[in-house]
Write a protein that holds these residues in place. Structure first.
Motif, short mmCIF file in Angstrom:
data_model
loop_
_atom_site.label_atom_id
_atom_site.label_comp_id
_atom_site.label_asym_id
_atom_site.label_seq_id
_atom_site.Cartn_x
_atom_site.Cartn_y
_atom_site.Cartn_z
N LYS A 31 47.91 8.09 -51.81
CA LYS A 31 46.55 7.16 -51.59
C LYS A 31 45.48 7.89 -52.04
CE LYS A 31 48.78 4.81 -47.50
NZ LYS A 31 48.74 3.37 -47.77
N ILE A 32 45.23 9.21 -52.11
CA ILE A 32 44.01 9.87 -52.40
C ILE A 32 44.50 11.05 -53.22
CG2 ILE A 32 44.17 11.29 -50.13
CD1 ILE A 32 41.31 11.14 -49.90
N CYS A 255 36.20 1.92 -42.89
CA CYS A 255 35.30 2.29 -43.98
C CYS A 255 33.85 1.73 -43.71
CB CYS A 255 35.91 1.68 -45.24
SG CYS A 255 37.54 2.07 -45.74
N ILE A 284 44.52 0.85 -48.13
CA ILE A 284 44.43 1.10 -49.51
C ILE A 284 45.48 0.36 -50.21
CG2 ILE A 284 44.31 3.16 -51.37
CD1 ILE A 284 43.13 4.99 -48.96
N PRO A 285 45.32 -0.51 -51.46
CA PRO A 285 43.94 -0.43 -52.10
C PRO A 285 43.08 -1.85 -51.36
CG PRO A 285 45.57 -1.32 -53.12
CD PRO A 285 46.33 -0.91 -52.18
N SER A 287 40.90 -1.75 -49.26
CA SER A 287 39.47 -1.39 -48.87
C SER A 287 38.98 -0.46 -49.79
CB SER A 287 39.29 -0.87 -47.34
OG SER A 287 40.13 0.44 -47.61
N ARG A 288 37.67 -0.07 -49.94
CA ARG A 288 37.26 1.07 -50.61
C ARG A 288 37.80 2.34 -50.30
NH1 ARG A 288 30.89 1.88 -48.73
NH2 ARG A 288 31.49 2.43 -46.62
N GLY A 289 38.45 2.81 -49.22
CA GLY A 289 39.02 3.71 -48.90
C GLY A 289 38.14 4.97 -48.42
#
Ligand SMILES: Cc1cc2nc3c(=O)[nH]c(=O)nc-3n(C[C@H](O)[C@H](O)[C@H](O)COP(=O)(O)OP(=O)(O)OC[C@H]3O[C@@H](n4cnc5c(N)ncnc54)[C@H](O)[C@@H]3O)c2cc1C
Length: 379
Positions: A31-32, A255, A284-285, A287-289
């Motif tokens: 995710k990141i 967020c 995610i994905p 939302s903008r995260g």
């Protein structure tokens, strides 16, 4: 790919990169992306950065107390040095001690932990050298299952799940985040208590040796050795100073946006609880995260010339489990320093500063605040 923490963080990362000290970013839990760096390169780059900005630096000085002008205003920070006790005077103070030491001495209100007597658990990380990168391969994928097997067979006991073992820039060197430090009653070591810190540090090194003994049984790690232990135990949470707004876990998962945004946090909630580490991400994905960080987090209640930035800024226990990490701390630190300079220029208190003036200046410095700005491209 987007690196959402910019501004002074980009400057520092650029300097580390020019020293050959940046890893390629790696994906965490799908995710990141996380950005690892070489610790020696970081120190040299940080010295250079401060030197470029002509910052007066005083190392080897332990903040030990405060002199108040009145109950709302600090006159001086007292420090203990090899040359004796000194007073450092100033018009505006920024507490980046991680523990909110100055804020607490000055009488700011604060919270500690989860209101049930525990804080996020600390860890003693370490680095291994002498790893055979070809044999080790992507060992970070296989090590959790090997740990379970070793525990089931009674060969090893681990203080927590969710261990992290990853290569540094040079693949013969790996960093290890395996440990968890508790008191005899099972609660987290308290980073505000010298006796706890001492016991935690001793136990941390013992746990590091245990983890190393296990890792030497993993293919590629047979001839590795501990090349470095940190100078002190890694504390995740102590005091959280109460300011004009407390960033919450809901803000992180939702967020959140704020009119007075001074930067953003992209890290999820990461709760170091007894025996485990629990991650909670925003969707995610879908939302903008990432969430924005309001300026009010940096302004303690009731004090006129003090700001706080970093892991002791105004956040709830859940909010801090996310925004305590270095990306958000860079954003908060840059905003606090910039706000202090603007307040001094305009003869204003930090809390009186016009938000758009601060935001404009931060954007000029290359910071990304969320809001109406386009998300930066590239990492
Ligand atoms: C084991 C561990 C692993 C982590 N891994 C990651 C990771 O992979 N990625 C990530 O982004 N974040 C990670 N974090 C979180 C992150 O490193 C910290 O939360 C962040 O560095 C906090 O920044 P800060 O500036 O608020 O405090 P700190 O970085 O702790 O800086 C505070 C400074 O103030 C000094 N200080 C404190 N009290 C005094 C005093 N009284 N007088 C003088 N000086 C004082 C301290 O010595 C220290 O240098 C990790 C944290 C831990 C503990």
């Amino acid at each position: 790919m987007h690196r959402v923490v910019q501004g002074i963080a980009s400057d520092l990362l650029g300097r580390i990169d020019r020293l050959g000290g940046l890893n390629a970013p790696h994906l965490i839990l799908g995710k990141i992306l996380a950005q690892a760096y070489d610790t020696a390169a970081y120190k040299i780059a940080a010295d250079d950065l401060l030197g470029t900005h002509k910052v007066d630096i005083l190392f080897h000085a332990l903040g030990a107390g405060v002199v108040m002008h009145d109950e709302k205003r600090i006159d001086a920070l007292m420090v203990e040095t090899k040359a004796g006790r000194k007073a450092i005077t100033g018009d505006i103070f920024i507490d980046c001690s991680g523990d909110g030491d100055l804020a607490a001495w000055a009488g700011a209100r604060y919270e500690v932990g989860d209101n049930e007597g525990s804080m996020l658990y600390p860890s003693m990380m370490f680095r291994l050298n002498g790893v055979d990168p070809d044999k080790a391969g992507e060992a970070w994928r296989t090590i959790p299952a090997l740990m379970e097997k070793a525990e089931a067979a009674g060969r090893h006991r681990f203080p927590r799940k969710a261990a992290i073992v990853r290569p540094q820039r040079s693949p013969i060197e790996w960093r290890v985040n395996f440990t968890q430090l508790a008191r005899a009653d099972g609660r987290a070591i308290n980073g505000l208590e010298p006796d706890d810190l001492t016991r935690g540090e001793l136990e941390g090194r013992r746990q590091a040796v245990d983890a190393f003994n296990f890792l030497r049984t993993v293919a590629g790690f047979e001839n590795s050795y501990i090349v470095d232990l940190p100078p002190q135990l890694g504390i995740r949470e102590t005091r959280r100073v109460i300011g004009g707004y407390m960033l919450s876990g809901e803000d992180v998962l939702g967020c959140a946006s704020f009119d007075d945004s001074i930067g953003v946090n992209g890290w999820p909630m990461e709760s170091h609880v007894a025996g485990d580490v629990i991650f909670k991400f925003p969707p995610i994905p879908q939302s903008r995260g990432f969430n924005e960080l309001p300026y009010r987090m940096l302004i303690p209640e009731g004090l006129d010339n003090l700001m706080v930035a970093g892991r002791c800024a105004s956040m709830t226990h859940d909010g801090q489990s996310a925004a305590r990490v270095s990306g958000a701390c860079f954003a908060m630190g840059e905003a606090a320093g910039t706000a202090a300079a603007l307040a001094l220029d305009g003869n204003a208190l930090p809390r009186e500063l016009a938000g758009d003036k601060l935001q404009d200046r931060l954007k000029q410095q290359g910071a990304f605040l969320g809001r109406d700005q386009a998300v930066p491209e590239g990492v």
